[in-house]
Design an enzyme around this catalytic site. Structure first.
Site, PDB file in Angstrom:
ATOM      1  N   ASP A 252       0.854  -1.175   0.000  1.00 52.54           N
ATOM      2  CA  ASP A 252       0.000   0.000   0.000  1.00 52.54           C
ATOM      3  C   ASP A 252       0.899   1.237   0.000  1.00 52.54           C
ATOM      4  O   ASP A 252       2.106   1.140   0.225  1.00 52.54           O
ATOM      5  CB  ASP A 252      -0.894  -0.031   1.243  1.00 52.54           C
ATOM      6  CG  ASP A 252      -1.840   1.147   1.313  1.00 52.54           C
ATOM      7  OD1 ASP A 252      -2.337   1.568   0.254  1.00 52.54           O
ATOM      8  OD2 ASP A 252      -2.071   1.649   2.417  1.00 52.54           O
ATOM      9  N   LYS A 253       0.320   2.402  -0.259  1.00 57.82           N
ATOM     10  CA  LYS A 253       1.118   3.640  -0.264  1.00 57.82           C
ATOM     11  C   LYS A 253       0.894   4.457   1.001  1.00 57.82           C
ATOM     12  O   LYS A 253       1.802   4.651   1.805  1.00 57.82           O
ATOM     13  CB  LYS A 253       0.770   4.494  -1.492  1.00 57.82           C
ATOM     14  CG  LYS A 253       1.544   5.824  -1.540  1.00 57.82           C
ATOM     15  CD  LYS A 253       1.000   6.737  -2.611  1.00 57.82           C
ATOM     16  CE  LYS A 253      -0.363   7.288  -2.261  1.00 57.82           C
ATOM     17  NZ  LYS A 253      -0.327   8.242  -1.114  1.00 57.82           N
ATOM     18  N   GLU A 374      -5.009  18.929   0.944  1.00 57.80           N
ATOM     19  CA  GLU A 374      -5.846  20.084   1.189  1.00 57.80           C
ATOM     20  C   GLU A 374      -5.460  20.772   2.497  1.00 57.80           C
ATOM     21  O   GLU A 374      -5.338  21.997   2.576  1.00 57.80           O
ATOM     22  CB  GLU A 374      -7.311  19.664   1.250  1.00 57.80           C
ATOM     23  CG  GLU A 374      -7.834  18.981   0.002  1.00 57.80           C
ATOM     24  CD  GLU A 374      -8.325  19.981  -1.034  1.00 57.80           C
ATOM     25  OE1 GLU A 374      -9.536  20.079  -1.219  1.00 57.80           O
ATOM     26  OE2 GLU A 374      -7.475  20.666  -1.642  1.00 57.80           O
ATOM     27  N   PHE A 416     -13.396  16.584  -6.035  1.00 60.87           N
ATOM     28  CA  PHE A 416     -12.434  15.864  -6.877  1.00 60.87           C
ATOM     29  C   PHE A 416     -12.969  14.484  -7.231  1.00 60.87           C
ATOM     30  O   PHE A 416     -13.543  13.795  -6.394  1.00 60.87           O
ATOM     31  CB  PHE A 416     -11.104  15.724  -6.141  1.00 60.87           C
ATOM     32  CG  PHE A 416     -10.068  14.955  -6.905  1.00 60.87           C
ATOM     33  CD1 PHE A 416      -9.193  15.603  -7.763  1.00 60.87           C
ATOM     34  CD2 PHE A 416      -9.973  13.574  -6.780  1.00 60.87           C
ATOM     35  CE1 PHE A 416      -8.245  14.892  -8.474  1.00 60.87           C
ATOM     36  CE2 PHE A 416      -9.029  12.848  -7.489  1.00 60.87           C
ATOM     37  CZ  PHE A 416      -8.160  13.514  -8.336  1.00 60.87           C
ATOM     38  N   LYS A 421     -10.109  14.648 -12.269  1.00 58.94           N
ATOM     39  CA  LYS A 421      -8.778  14.952 -11.728  1.00 58.94           C
ATOM     40  C   LYS A 421      -8.641  16.414 -11.299  1.00 58.94           C
ATOM     41  O   LYS A 421      -7.542  16.978 -11.341  1.00 58.94           O
ATOM     42  CB  LYS A 421      -7.679  14.608 -12.742  1.00 58.94           C
ATOM     43  CG  LYS A 421      -7.605  13.126 -13.099  1.00 58.94           C
ATOM     44  CD  LYS A 421      -6.444  12.852 -14.043  1.00 58.94           C
ATOM     45  CE  LYS A 421      -6.318  11.368 -14.339  1.00 58.94           C
ATOM     46  NZ  LYS A 421      -7.507  10.799 -14.962  1.00 58.94           N
ATOM     47  N   THR A 549      -2.606   1.253  -4.610  1.00 62.86           N
ATOM     48  CA  THR A 549      -3.114   2.329  -3.774  1.00 62.86           C
ATOM     49  C   THR A 549      -4.462   2.818  -4.278  1.00 62.86           C
ATOM     50  O   THR A 549      -4.769   2.712  -5.463  1.00 62.86           O
ATOM     51  CB  THR A 549      -2.112   3.512  -3.741  1.00 62.86           C
ATOM     52  OG1 THR A 549      -2.671   4.593  -3.004  1.00 62.86           O
ATOM     53  CG2 THR A 549      -1.790   3.984  -5.145  1.00 62.86           C
ATOM     54  N   GLY A 550      -5.255   3.339  -3.377  1.00 66.02           N
ATOM     55  CA  GLY A 550      -6.525   3.942  -3.752  1.00 66.02           C
ATOM     56  C   GLY A 550      -6.397   5.398  -4.118  1.00 66.02           C
ATOM     57  O   GLY A 550      -7.374   6.043  -4.488  1.00 66.02           O
ATOM     58  N   ARG A 631      -5.947   4.104  -7.753  1.00 63.94           N
ATOM     59  CA  ARG A 631      -7.403   4.041  -7.703  1.00 63.94           C
ATOM     60  C   ARG A 631      -7.889   2.594  -7.626  1.00 63.94           C
ATOM     61  O   ARG A 631      -8.840   2.198  -8.294  1.00 63.94           O
ATOM     62  CB  ARG A 631      -8.018   4.752  -8.892  1.00 63.94           C
ATOM     63  CG  ARG A 631      -7.992   6.267  -8.770  1.00 63.94           C
ATOM     64  CD  ARG A 631      -8.869   6.724  -7.629  1.00 63.94           C
ATOM     65  NE  ARG A 631      -8.746   8.157  -7.340  1.00 63.94           N
ATOM     66  CZ  ARG A 631      -9.263   8.735  -6.270  1.00 63.94           C
ATOM     67  NH1 ARG A 631      -9.884   8.012  -5.373  1.00 63.94           N
ATOM     68  NH2 ARG A 631      -9.121  10.025  -6.063  1.00 63.94           N
ATOM     69  N   LYS A 637      -7.273  -5.052  -5.210  1.00 58.98           N
ATOM     70  CA  LYS A 637      -5.974  -5.382  -4.617  1.00 58.98           C
ATOM     71  C   LYS A 637      -5.846  -6.886  -4.398  1.00 58.98           C
ATOM     72  O   LYS A 637      -4.823  -7.492  -4.734  1.00 58.98           O
ATOM     73  CB  LYS A 637      -5.804  -4.641  -3.284  1.00 58.98           C
ATOM     74  CG  LYS A 637      -5.628  -3.139  -3.412  1.00 58.98           C
ATOM     75  CD  LYS A 637      -5.392  -2.503  -2.043  1.00 58.98           C
ATOM     76  CE  LYS A 637      -5.160  -1.005  -2.158  1.00 58.98           C
ATOM     77  NZ  LYS A 637      -4.864  -0.383  -0.847  1.00 58.98           N
TER      78      LYS A 637
END
EC number: 7.6.2.1
Length: 932
Positions: A252-253, A374, A416, A421, A549-550, A631, A637
């Site tokens: 995972d990230k 953000e 977003f 994007k 990663t998501g 994504r 996964k």
């Protein structure tokens, strides 16, 4: 009775170990299920935590249906006549389409429902109180649809030993049939067959299961006691050897490779760039700009409101750097989904902060948003003087460097999405009544909507090479007429039941034209400690690392480069978004022409490729030095893990059935969204981080930091596999050698099915006489841990399975046949008159041979190994006085007995010592070169 009792002992040890694992699993589940969460009240909205669903730790703002907020009392909600239309259950956790219709009003009220109105199962209401209507339950919830059932994991070493045990069983049957055949099938031959099966049953290494289970427990204890990797926990004690056989590492990230802590690093205006060391210049220019603006505003207080016109229609005038800085900082401070949350330290109960006289104290303000990017941007605007002090569903308030409060009305917010994007917001300045559309997003999405410029693409590339996450910020001024026209079309599109997303996107895109480019921001995601050297070590160890990663594509690519998952010399191929078979075919052909190139692909494109070209895609991806999948849903996964297991046909060893998974995959994660991937992998590692403990509790191994994975694999994984391989083959050797002696004995005495050793001798041989030295092999090591860390290339050899293969197995079979034959024939040749002398000489030589063979196998001596050897020898010598039933005690006290035993033992062991010495001199293994 000996064999059933021994088998019962073996099963008891295995059941006990499984019971301990199950009890620990029960304790972990109880710990997670008992967690409680406190809630705070926020008017008109609430914050939720989705870390156990998508892995993102930041709170997300969710809003109620607006018409329900206008009811006089809370109880009126249950008396209205309304219904909800919702789309059918689906896997996507990032989208939702529905409508809320109230029929008891005139005219009926229709409101669109989107992702911002939903609270998925497995998310937590972190701030606020809510009343909701349940749409999906049970198997229809997003969390259940994205969760796979856990499997019972079996190590590759155990599968290989199962195959070898099957081969030994066939050898047992074949040897028994040969002996009966040589008897000539005389008399009741089937009775002789069963007698031979029992006599040669030591060929089947029943004690192997006990030795391996005890060895696995010892490896787990060593891992948890390693001071260099504190906090590491072994939760599944059955597969420590898997840590030494891995080829693919899927990680995972967010929270795994990164700390999920963002720091603002760069602001670029096209002609001038500001870094961390020049932020004070921005602060000064912003202070001067707002001072001038305030003086101009106070001078024009008596005048009427000026007419509002779109800036795009005015002649372009070159702005000063100060005004450009002012516009850029204001845009960053307004274009976001961040909400400041105020809670006095130590205060309890509910907090209301939407009042006009609220004291906006900096001490008790925290920011919450759906993305850490953000928060980092808003924190930066606060550091340079423009502070976000309040936000609700309809307004936003900023505090200038001089302390003035600026109020903006939020007209529209465009969140977003992975498709657009970018995100945007339309605000009205309450002091001037100007309407402005602000937008920020990835450079690939923004480059087509901003006015022509010659610096954006180059500077985005420069920042990306520095490992920064870039966002392009732009604006467009709108007239009242333009906004009213847009609002009508936008509301109509949001009520559409069919193709709502496309219709809404089309309306928003009508505003995204010729926008004024304001600035380019660069934010750095802080990496975990020592991520870069750890990934470099794992790459040198021969592991192929995939990042699943998501997060969005740009962010994932940025982290892959900054963490050196993708080296600076490697090219990166970004797989274009594909939606059809033809597009996937063209893009795969384009990718096939690339060499030594890292692949970056989104979850949607991956789904299309796997639907039509599964084998081709996986084959190409496996050739890449690194793969980044962005994504990704939790289900995707886990699906990727299973694909690697199915399609990597090249075996990690020379043993195994066709069709069994080959190359071993390890999954690493820290959030609830990683659980499916961790459970699907051959070996799952969880990291305890900000996303909770769900991943670490569901994993086979849990660590406190990513950097510990390097030592866990190249030191403990490598040692566990090599030790178990040596232990397994030695236990097989122990059974084969005594079976060989039995076969020689029966052959010499006319193929009689008579046991060579009886009673306690057989039990003692497998336990007190040889058990401790054989088990002490779990302490053996070929190189020191420091050397294994320094030369991770040593790990590569393990994936080839050379420590336990058909070749090594056959070598041990030949050794067993040679030694068994020498021991038996030697005893028969040297015995004088009594058969009991044959038993005494051969058995004593057998025990000494086993002890010497352990010494021959050991590569690095541990003091416990010497103790085990001496203890076993002492036990045997001491027991001779009590073995009158089997030995002639006066004979074993003579010099004749001693020299005969010594001669046989030397002949059985000395040639093997000579061969080992010659092999190390002529063809030394890689670890011996380092040791020397």
């Amino acid at each position: 009775m000996e064999v059933p009792l021994y088998q019962g002992f073996v099963l008891a040890v295995t059941i006990m170990r499984e019971a301990i694992d199950e009890f620990r699993r029960f304790q972990r589940d109880k710990e997670v299920n008992s967690q409680l969460y406190s809630k705070l009240t926020v008017r008109g909205s609430c914050f939720i935590r989705t870390d156990q669903l998508d892995g993102e730790t930041d709170w997300k703002l969710k809003v109620a249906v607006s018409c329900t907020q206008r009811l006089p009392a809370l109880g009126d909600l249950f008396s209205i006549n309304a219904y909800v239309y919702a789309q059918k259950p689906q896997l996507d956790i990032h989208s939702f389409e529905g409508t809320f219709t109230r029929e008891d009003s005139d005219p009926p009220i229709h409101e669109s429902l989107s992702i911002e109105n939903t609270l998925w199962a497995s998310t937590v209401v972190a701030s606020g109180t809510i009343i909701g209507v349940v749409i999906y339950t049970g198997k229809e919830t997003r969390s259940v649809m994205n969760t796979s059932n856990p499997k019972s994991k079996v190590g590759l070493l155990d599968l290989e030993l199962n195959q070898l045990t099957k081969a030994l069983f066939l050898a047992l049957v074949a040897l028994s049939v040969v002996m009966v055949t040589l008897q000539g099938f005389s008399g009741p031959w089937y009775r002789s067959l069963f007698r031979f099966l029992l006599l040669f049953s030591y060929i089947i290494p029943i004690s192997l299961r006990v030795n391996l289970d005890m060895g696995k427990a010892a490896y787990g204890w060593m891992i948890m006691k390693d001071e260099n990797i504190p906090g590491t926990v072994v939760r599944t004690s059955t597969i420590p050897e898997e840590l030494g056989r891995l080829v693919y590492l899927l990680t995972d990230k967010t929270g795994t490779l990164t700390r999920n802590e963002m720091v603002f690093k760069r602001l670029h205006l096209g002609t001038v760039s500001y870094g961390t060391d020049t932020m004070d210049e921005i602060q000064n220019q912003l202070m001067n700009s707002y001072s001038q603006t305030q003086s101009q505003t106070s001078g024009n207080n008596a005048s009427s409101t000026p007419p509002r016109k779109a800036q795009s229609s005015a002649p372009k005038v070159r702005k000063s750097v100060s005004s450009r800085v002012h516009e850029a900082v204001k845009a960053v401070a307004l274009c976001h989904n961040v909400t400041p949350v105020y809670e006095a330290r130590g205060a309890a109960g509910e907090t209301e902060f939407a009042e006009a006289d609220q004291d906006f104290s900096d001490d008790n303000r925290t920011y919450q948003a759906s993305s850490p990017d953000e928060v980092a941007l808003v924190q930066w605007t606060e550091s340079v003087g423009l502070t976000l002090v309040n936000r609700d569903l309809t307004s936003m308030q900023l505090r200038t460097p001089s302390g003035q409060i600026l109020t903006y009305c939020i007209l529209q917010t465009f969140p977003f999405t992975s498709e657009s994007k970018r995100m945007g917001v339309i605000v009205r300045d309450e002091s001037t009544a100007e309407i402005t559309f602000y937008m920020k997003g990835a450079d690939v999405a923004m480059s087509t909507v901003v006015q022509y410029n010659d610096w954006l693409e180059e500077e985005c590339g420069n920042m990306a090479r520095e490992g920064l996450r870039t966002l392009v910020v732009a604006k467009r001024a709108l007239t009242d007429e333009q906004y009213q026209d847009f609002e009508n079309r936008y509301n109509q599109a949001k009520l559409s039941i069919h193709d709502r997303t496309l219709k809404v996107a089309a309306v928003v895109e009508s505003l995204e034209r010729e926008m004024e480019l304001l600035c380019l921001t660069g934010v750095e995601d802080q990496l975990q400690t020592d991520v870069r050297p750890t990934l470099e070590m794992l790459r040198n160890a021969g592991l192929k690392i995939w990042m699943l990663t998501g997060d969005k594509l740009e962010t994932a690519t940025c982290i892959a480069k900054s963490s050196h998952l993708v080296s600076r010399t490697q090219d990166t191929h970004v797989f274009r978004p594909v939606t059809s078979r033809g597009e996937a075919h063209l893009e795969l052909n384009a990718f096939r022409r690339k060499h030594d190139c890292a692949l970056v692909i989104s979850g949607d494109s991956l789904e299309v490729c796997l639907k039509y070209y599964e084998h081709e895609f996986v084959e190409l991806a496996c050739q890449c030095p690194a793969v980044v999948c962005c994504r990704c849903t939790p289900t995707q996964k886990a699906h990727i893990v299973r694909l690697l297991q199915q399609h990597t046909s090249r075996r990690t060893c020379a043993i195994g059935e066709r069709g069994r998974p080959g190359r071993r995959a390890c999954a690493i994660g820290d959030g609830g969204n990683d659980v499916s991937m961790i459970q699907a992998a051959d070996c799952g590692i969880g990291i305890e981080g900000k996303e909770g403990r769900q991943a670490s509790l569901a994993a086979d191994f849990s660590v406190s930091q990513f950097k510990h994975i390097g030592r866990l694999l190249v030191v403990h994984g490598r040692s566990s596999y090599k030790r178990s391989a040596a232990l397994s083959q030695f236990v097989m050797h122990r059974g084969l050698i005594i079976s060989t002696m039995q076969a020689v004995f029966s052959s010499v005495f006319y193929f009689a099915s008579v046991p060579l050793y009886q009673g306690f001798l057989m039990v003692g041989y497998a336990t007190v006489y040889t058990m401790f030295p054989v088990f002490s092999l779990v302490l053996d090591q070929d190189v020191k841990p420091e050397m294994a860390m320094l030369y991770p290339e040593l790990y590569k050899d393990l994936t080839k399975g050379r420590s336990l293969s058909c070749k090594t197995f056959l070598v041990w079979v030949l050794i067993s046949i040679y030694q068994g034959g020498i021991l038996m024939f030697g005893a028969l040749v040297l015995f004088e008159s009594e058969f009991v002398h044959v038993v005494a000489i051969s058995f004593t030589a057998l025990v000494l041979t086993e002890l010497l063979m352990v010494a021959l196998t050991v590569r690095t001596w541990h003091w416990l190994m010497a103790v085990a050897e001496l203890l076993s020898l002492g036990c045997y010598v001491a027991s001779l006085a009590f073995l009158n039933q089997y030995f002639d005690v006066p004979f074993i006290m003579t010099v004749t007995f001693v020299w005969k035993v010594s001669a046989i033992t030397v002949v059985s062991c000395l040639p093997l010592y000579v061969l080992k010495y010659l092999k190390r001199k002529l063809s030394p293994p890689s670890y011996s070169k380092l040791s020397s």
